[in-house]
Structure formats: structure tokens, C-alpha cells
Design an enzyme around this catalytic site. Structure first.
Site, PDB file in Angstrom:
ATOM      1  N   ALA A 114      -0.063  -3.545  10.938  1.00  0.00           N
ATOM      2  CA  ALA A 114       1.118  -3.257  10.457  1.00  0.00           C
ATOM      3  C   ALA A 114       1.200  -1.968   9.894  1.00  0.00           C
ATOM      4  CB  ALA A 114       1.619  -4.532   8.809  1.00  0.00           C
ATOM      5  N   LYS A 161       1.030  -1.558   0.102  1.00  0.00           N
ATOM      6  CA  LYS A 161       0.041  -0.126  -0.151  1.00  0.00           C
ATOM      7  C   LYS A 161       0.958   1.310   0.132  1.00  0.00           C
ATOM      8  CE  LYS A 161      -3.840  -2.241   2.165  1.00  0.00           C
ATOM      9  NZ  LYS A 161      -4.913  -2.217   3.216  1.00  0.00           N
ATOM     10  N   ALA A 170      -0.643   1.063   5.684  1.00  0.00           N
ATOM     11  CA  ALA A 170      -1.507   0.237   6.602  1.00  0.00           C
ATOM     12  C   ALA A 170      -1.823  -0.675   6.086  1.00  0.00           C
ATOM     13  CB  ALA A 170      -1.263   1.252   8.017  1.00  0.00           C
ATOM     14  N   ASP A 171      -2.341  -1.525   7.105  1.00  0.00           N
ATOM     15  CA  ASP A 171      -3.112  -3.171   6.930  1.00  0.00           C
ATOM     16  C   ASP A 171      -3.449  -4.013   8.554  1.00  0.00           C
ATOM     17  OD1 ASP A 171      -5.127  -4.358   4.777  1.00  0.00           O
ATOM     18  OD2 ASP A 171      -3.610  -5.973   6.273  1.00  0.00           O
ATOM     19  N   THR A 172      -4.778  -4.152   8.483  1.00  0.00           N
ATOM     20  CA  THR A 172      -5.015  -4.681  10.107  1.00  0.00           C
ATOM     21  C   THR A 172      -5.981  -5.893   9.853  1.00  0.00           C
ATOM     22  OG1 THR A 172      -4.692  -2.310  10.862  1.00  0.00           O
ATOM     23  CG2 THR A 172      -6.465  -4.617  12.049  1.00  0.00           C
TER      24      THR A 172
END
Length: 192
Positions: free
Chosen positions: A105, A52, A68-70
Site C-alpha cells: 500500500a 507512516k 508505504a508498507d508491504t
């Protein structure tokens, strides 16, 4: 230096505003978010954050871009965003009365390179009856969220305990984010 946020998440934008970061939102990157065969949840979330940030950095070589990623993880299964209300109910039923992990992250891509940090939070749901879960699903709050719930809203009532980063469960772990902001030289409230 202004930060560019490669995310359409209003929650991530709100968390950056909360700590006084000057930023501008880029269009959410259009990337394939399918886990690779055999990919561990932590590796998947780190890869998504990097991809991303890198996608947002295209044509922005002199800017710092954050991605970011969750992911909500039950056992080794990644629970993404629900396809529909029936899928949301199935996810929440699986989480009811059990502990799961939320891995977030965050990555900054800038002239100095790329840096990724992550948080892992253990969340234990209360044991919930079907009527309670159906009522929560009907609110629509979890439709665009990993694991089909939002801890920062009505979904907070589903949680019995949390061990780790609350902001990471919301979608942007602030401790790790501040570490990256320091690394990239991006101002926030403490450095304004």
C-alpha cells in the site's frame, strides 16, 4: 512540488528515482507496526501506509508526504521482517513450494487530503530444499525484508511464478504510485 518520502527503504527510493520523481527522504517514522487483533492483512497494510505518511507529514503541512508498507501473507498470517536467521529460515520453509500474497500500500498525505492505493500480487515459490534455503538465509539479503526475501536480488531465484505487480513485491507498486502522484500534482518523468 517536491515529494517527501517517509521511509528508510532504499528500494522505495530507487523505484521513485526510476520513474523520475523529485523527492527527499525523511527519517523513517517511528510507529508501532504491530497488527491489531483481528485486523485483516489488507487493512493492516493500508493502515501502516497511512500512519507512516501522517507521521512524516507532522510539521510539513505544505508538502506532500508518501508512506508505504508491504506485507507477505501466507494464508491469513502476516509474515513481517525476520527476527533472526532462524526465523528467516522458518518463514522461507513455510513459503517453499507454495503460493503467498504480497500486499503493498502507498499513501500520499498533502494539502488536498489523503489518498491510499494498494496492489495485491500472488507469488509462488519453487519447492526448495533445506540446503538451498539455508544458503539463501546466509547471504543476509532477506534480513530486513518482509517474508525474509528480496525478489529484486538473489531471492528472485526462489520464485517460480508471479501474478501482479513486480514493483509492489519490491516495496512500491508503481502503477498505484503514479495514480497518487497525478492526484497530488507531483511531477514524474511523464509530467516534467
Amino acid at each position: 512540488m517536491e515529494l517527501l518520502l517517509a521511509s528508510g527503504s532504499p528500494r522505495r527510493a530507487e523505484l521513485l528515482r526510476q520513474i523520475g520523481v523529485p523527492f527527499r527522504v525523511l527519517k523513517a517514522p517511528d510507529i508501532d507496526e504491530t497488527p491489531q487483533p483481528g485486523e485483516a492483512p489488507l487493512a493492516y497494510v493500508r493502515r501502516m501506509a497511512r500512519e507512516k505518511a501522517a507521521a512524516g507529514a507532522t510539521g510539513q503541512s505544505d508538502q506532500a508526504v508518501m508512506g508505504a508498507d508491504t506485507a507477505v501473507v501466507l494464508g491469513e498470517q502476516i509474515l513481517g521482517k525476520p527476527r533472526d536467521d532462524a526465523h528467516a529460515l522458518a518463514m522461507l520453509t513455510a513459503l517453499s513450494g507454495r503460493e503467498h500474497q504480497v500486499i503493498s500500500a502507498v499513501c500520499i498525505h498533502c494539502a488536498a487530503g489523503e489518498n491510499v492505493q494498494q496492489s495485491l500480487t500472488r507469488v509462488h515459490f519453487r519447492a526448495l530444499d533445506k540446503a538451498t534455503l539455508q544458503a539463501y538465509v546466509a547471504t543476509g539479503e532477506g534480513r530486513d525484508k518482509a517474508g525474509a526475501y528480496g525478489i529484486q536480488g538473489l531471492g528472485g531465484a526462489l520464485v517460480a511464478t508471479l501474478n501482479g505487480s513486480y514493483s509492489g513485491v519490491v516495496g512500491l507498486p508503481l502503477e498505484q504510485t503514479v495514480t497518487l502522484l497525478d492526484w497530488a500534482g507531483i511531477p514524474y518523468w511523464q509530467r516534467l
